[in-house]
Structure formats: structure tokens, C-alpha cells
Write a protein that holds these residues in place. Sequence first.
Motif, PDB file in Angstrom:
ATOM      1  N   ASP A  38       1.126   2.906  -2.068  1.00 42.59           N
ATOM      2  CA  ASP A  38      -0.318   2.759  -2.099  1.00 42.59           C
ATOM      3  C   ASP A  38      -0.728   1.364  -2.159  1.00 42.59           C
ATOM      4  N   LYS A  39      -0.015   0.548  -2.580  1.00 33.07           N
ATOM      5  CA  LYS A  39      -0.468  -0.762  -2.851  1.00 33.07           C
ATOM      6  C   LYS A  39      -1.306  -1.529  -1.525  1.00 33.07           C
ATOM      7  N   PRO A  40      -0.963  -1.155  -0.358  1.00 34.72           N
ATOM      8  CA  PRO A  40      -1.802  -2.002   0.718  1.00 34.72           C
ATOM      9  C   PRO A  40      -3.366  -1.651   0.456  1.00 34.72           C
ATOM     10  N   HIS A  41      -3.314  -0.385   0.156  1.00 29.74           N
ATOM     11  CA  HIS A  41      -4.894  -0.023  -0.010  1.00 29.74           C
ATOM     12  C   HIS A  41      -5.671  -0.706  -1.063  1.00 29.74           C
ATOM     13  N   LYS A  42      -4.731  -1.047  -2.206  1.00 28.12           N
ATOM     14  CA  LYS A  42      -5.441  -1.376  -3.281  1.00 28.12           C
ATOM     15  C   LYS A  42      -5.660  -2.930  -3.449  1.00 28.12           C
ATOM     16  N   TYR A  43      -4.707  -3.579  -2.635  1.00 27.26           N
ATOM     17  CA  TYR A  43      -4.637  -5.076  -2.813  1.00 27.26           C
ATOM     18  C   TYR A  43      -4.643  -5.558  -1.438  1.00 27.26           C
ATOM     19  N   PRO A  44      -5.677  -5.195  -0.559  1.00 23.55           N
ATOM     20  CA  PRO A  44      -5.774  -5.367   0.905  1.00 23.55           C
ATOM     21  C   PRO A  44      -5.593  -6.779   1.379  1.00 23.55           C
ATOM     22  N   LEU A  45      -6.257  -7.866   0.672  1.00 24.00           N
ATOM     23  CA  LEU A  45      -5.951  -9.023   1.070  1.00 24.00           C
ATOM     24  C   LEU A  45      -4.717  -9.479   1.022  1.00 24.00           C
ATOM     25  N   MET A  46      -3.912  -9.424  -0.008  1.00 22.19           N
ATOM     26  CA  MET A  46      -2.455  -9.923   0.135  1.00 22.19           C
ATOM     27  C   MET A  46      -1.713  -9.299   1.145  1.00 22.19           C
ATOM     28  N   PHE A  47      -1.858  -7.863   1.471  1.00 16.62           N
ATOM     29  CA  PHE A  47      -0.867  -7.595   2.477  1.00 16.62           C
ATOM     30  C   PHE A  47      -1.620  -7.695   3.999  1.00 16.62           C
ATOM     31  N   THR A  48      -2.768  -8.403   3.948  1.00 17.48           N
ATOM     32  CA  THR A  48      -3.432  -8.553   5.202  1.00 17.48           C
ATOM     33  C   THR A  48      -3.024 -10.118   5.451  1.00 17.48           C
ATOM     34  N   GLU A  49      -2.808 -10.976   4.611  1.00 21.07           N
ATOM     35  CA  GLU A  49      -2.412 -12.330   4.579  1.00 21.07           C
ATOM     36  C   GLU A  49      -1.038 -12.819   4.864  1.00 21.07           C
ATOM     37  N   VAL A  50      -0.325 -11.842   4.661  1.00 16.75           N
ATOM     38  CA  VAL A  50       1.322 -12.393   4.688  1.00 16.75           C
ATOM     39  C   VAL A  50       1.925 -12.083   6.104  1.00 16.75           C
ATOM     40  N   ASP A  51       2.889 -13.043   6.230  1.00 19.28           N
ATOM     41  CA  ASP A  51       3.710 -13.066   7.475  1.00 19.28           C
ATOM     42  C   ASP A  51       4.857 -12.139   7.322  1.00 19.28           C
ATOM     43  N   VAL A  52       5.192 -11.597   6.116  1.00 17.16           N
ATOM     44  CA  VAL A  52       6.263 -10.884   5.902  1.00 17.16           C
ATOM     45  C   VAL A  52       5.840 -10.136   4.635  1.00 17.16           C
ATOM     46  N   VAL A  53       6.583  -8.853   4.723  1.00 23.22           N
ATOM     47  CA  VAL A  53       6.662  -7.900   3.550  1.00 23.22           C
ATOM     48  C   VAL A  53       7.969  -7.607   3.483  1.00 23.22           C
ATOM     49  N   LEU A  54       8.849  -7.932   2.197  1.00 19.66           N
ATOM     50  CA  LEU A  54      10.013  -7.340   1.942  1.00 19.66           C
ATOM     51  C   LEU A  54       9.932  -6.215   1.043  1.00 19.66           C
ATOM     52  N   VAL A  55      10.146  -5.116   1.509  1.00 24.78           N
ATOM     53  CA  VAL A  55      10.175  -3.628   0.436  1.00 24.78           C
ATOM     54  C   VAL A  55      11.425  -3.810  -0.177  1.00 24.78           C
ATOM     55  N   ASN A  56      11.543  -4.152  -1.457  1.00 25.22           N
ATOM     56  CA  ASN A  56      12.403  -4.251  -2.231  1.00 25.22           C
ATOM     57  C   ASN A  56      12.877  -3.354  -3.078  1.00 25.22           C
ATOM     58  N   LYS A  57      14.195  -3.172  -3.593  1.00 23.05           N
ATOM     59  CA  LYS A  57      14.718  -2.285  -4.643  1.00 23.05           C
ATOM     60  C   LYS A  57      14.741  -0.767  -3.765  1.00 23.05           C
ATOM     61  N   ILE A  58      15.268  -0.874  -2.463  1.00 27.87           N
ATOM     62  CA  ILE A  58      15.445   0.306  -1.710  1.00 27.87           C
ATOM     63  C   ILE A  58      16.674   1.154  -2.541  1.00 27.87           C
ATOM     64  N   ASP A  59      17.485   0.415  -3.143  1.00 29.26           N
ATOM     65  CA  ASP A  59      18.617   1.259  -3.659  1.00 29.26           C
ATOM     66  C   ASP A  59      18.113   2.192  -4.789  1.00 29.26           C
ATOM     67  N   VAL A  60      16.971   2.173  -5.283  1.00 31.00           N
ATOM     68  CA  VAL A  60      16.224   3.275  -6.038  1.00 31.00           C
ATOM     69  C   VAL A  60      15.169   4.184  -5.304  1.00 31.00           C
TER      70      VAL A  60
END
Lengths: 225, 225
Positions: free
Chosen positions: B148-170
Amino acid sequence: MEVKVLAIKEDILGANKERARKNQKRLEEHTILGVNVMSSPGAGKTSLILKTIERFKAKVRMAVIEGDIASRMDADKVHQQGVPVIQINTGGACHLDANMIEQALNHLSLEQVDLILIENVGNLVCPAEFALGVHKKIMLLSVPEGDDKPHKYPLMFTEVDVVLVNKIDVLPYFDFDMSSFIQAMAGLNPAAKVFKISCRTNEGLEAWFFWLQEEINQIRRKKQS
Amino acid sequence: MEVKVLAIKEDILGANKERARKNQKRLEEHTILGVNVMSSPGAGKTSLILKTIERFKAKVRMAVIEGDIASRMDADKVHQQGVPVIQINTGGACHLDANMIEQALNHLSLEQVDLILIENVGNLVCPAEFALGVHKKIMLLSVPEGDDKPHKYPLMFTEVDVVLVNKIDVLPYFDFDMSSFIQAMAGLNPAAKVFKISCRTNEGLEAWFFWLQEEINQIRRKKQS
């Protein structure tokens, strides 16, 4: 390094402190315990608040103030539990401040409340600097964040009365060294209580509930004396 | 709600933007790709930087700028890899700014560098507002933080060129809905690349390395043309 920014900050902090004192006086007039709940994004603030509502709402009159940059997702979850809730959208500001809390208090029926939980914006930095006028400051550190966080965000870990180490159910999957963490806390803030909890499995929550009930009792005793 | 604070902020942001432009010009004169790495505390910025060093250091001349409120733990880890590193301690400030980067650049031999990775302070709010003068802004969102973080911190998610979704092993141990997250990103920032990675198992890192190599190549081509 950035002297100009810090100078401005100090000015804002002074004005904020004054407003925080007024908020605290107002809470005490109504025999309300106020708790500021802080953490990184996603460490479990809302889950802890929902678990606390579940346990306390039959015997304690609660209200919740939700702080977020944007969205009302958390406030909706609290509302579903039948607890009065005010959502503050800071519109960019990375923390709640005393002025925002004052405005939220204006929208609550304070004579009908014993406990206010305030969920701050997810951030380990600025929320530690801005007093809200509450009695207790608590934080969650979740296991996936790592045990080194007290070294990196020392003000937050120094300022709080309680650290809840959350998500202990996933300890086997992360390199979180609990004894390193406990040692770091002992150095920074030996008076802080540390509770190890999992909001998913309920492990350890009883100790937190007991602490919170004691604090509510203390506010009442203080009023009577 | 807090008009006074915001007005001051705009003033600071204007001056910062001007300094950021100078930093970017300086990087381009030296054909250096600059990357601003952001995330919540403990999402894996340092791990990603260490993995990237391991993969790139034989063929790309790297430098790292580490931003922390306090401590030099991350800088020491980078130093052990034999890569030039500057530690900035912000002394309370919750983000890096262009002035801090300018000072750090003064301490690097820029003619011997092709790629600078800048690890920002762990925070999803203020780092999004302060330009540093780099070419690319990337962020990590770790699975335990929630979808849910994009809804709560929209500026960060709007500004970036890349999002790395980390810790997918868990992923099996958390309620992280990847399709909800992808959908939120498509709404906020459809141009952003999303890489699913685990810095622990190395899963998905190749795609990130490929993207980074392409960006380094592009800076070189731009210089030659």
C-alpha cells in the motif's frame, strides 16, 4: 553542513513546543492519556493500533488520530472498529506537529475519551523532533528493518519511552540480532521498555497491553490526587 | 494545514534546485552517471549498492556517497570493497540536499569515476523533494513494508525512474499483493521501471544490472555526440 536549514528548523521547533504544552494541558484537563506512535513505513503502526482497539475498546473510551501524507486507508480501518478517528493529511510534511494535533482535538468529544493513540507519518527522523503534547512516545521497529537502526536514527531511539520490536514471527528469515539491538538500546536509552511482539500471531502483545493499562491508570490517579 | 512551514520549504527548495543543476553539469563534464538511491530505513539500499559494486567494479569506475543522520557503518562496508566512498552525516536532517552532494563531489577524483551511487537517508518523504543533481532517481520498496505504500507516499513513487521491489524471497511470509502494487504504480507513474529482486538470493538482479549498464552507456554516447 546545512546551517541555514537547521536555523529555520529551530525556530519552528520552539513555536511547536509551546503549542505542544497547550495540547498536553488540554488532555490532562480531560484525564486523557495521549500516545504518539512512530515507526518506519510499514513497520506495523496501524496493526498495533487495531490490536490495541480490539483489546481495549470494551473497557476504555478510545480515539485515534491518523497522520499520513495522503490517503485515508488507515482511518477507514479504525472507523470500521467503531472508534472515533480523525485523519490528518499533511500534504507533504513528513511528520505531525502540535498545531495539527490541536486541530484534530477540536474535532473530538474530549469529555468522552480516556485514551488517544496518534499514528504519526511513517518516518524515523522528523517525528522524533516534533513534540505533539502527548504523555508517551512509542515506536515500532520491525525485524525486517534490521538491528542496526538505533545507530542510524539515534534521536528517535533516544526519545521514546517504549520500543516494540514487531514481526518477531519472521525472525527465522532475517539476520536480526536481538542481543545487538538490546545492547544498542541499553547504551542509547536504558530507561526505554522493549517489548518483542508480533501483531500477526499476537505473541508478546499482553505485555504491551499491561503497560498501556498501567499508564491509563496513572493518569487517572494523578487527576484524583 | 501548516502554511508557515510550507512557505519556508519552497524557499529552500528553490535554492536547492539551482545547486542541483550545477552538480548535474559537473557530473556531465566528467561523463559520470549519478544515481540517487532512496527507500525506507532497512529496505536494502546498502545491500543493493554492495551487490552492484560486486558486479560492476571490475569494468566501471565507481564511487559511493553515503548519507546518514549519524554513523559510518555503511561507508565502512563500501570501503571494504575498495570503492571510494564519502560519508555524509546530516546531523539530524532527514534527507540529502544538493549542497551536501556538492561538498562530497569536492572530495572525489571525478576524472577517475564513471558511476556515482548516492545512498540517501532512509525516508520515503523528504528525499523525494530535494533534487541532488543526479540523472536517475531509484527507490527500493521491501516486501515487509506492504503493497500500500504508493498510496501513502505518492510523491516518492511518482518521482522515481525505477522501483526495485526487494526481499522477494520472503514473499510467502507476508501479505504483499504484487498485482495491487503494480496497478498502483501504473496509475501513479506508468513510465517507471519495476524490478522484483532479492539482494539475499540475487534473484532478479540481472535485470537491474542491465538497466544500469544501459544508462552508463547512454551518458557516454551523449558525451561523444
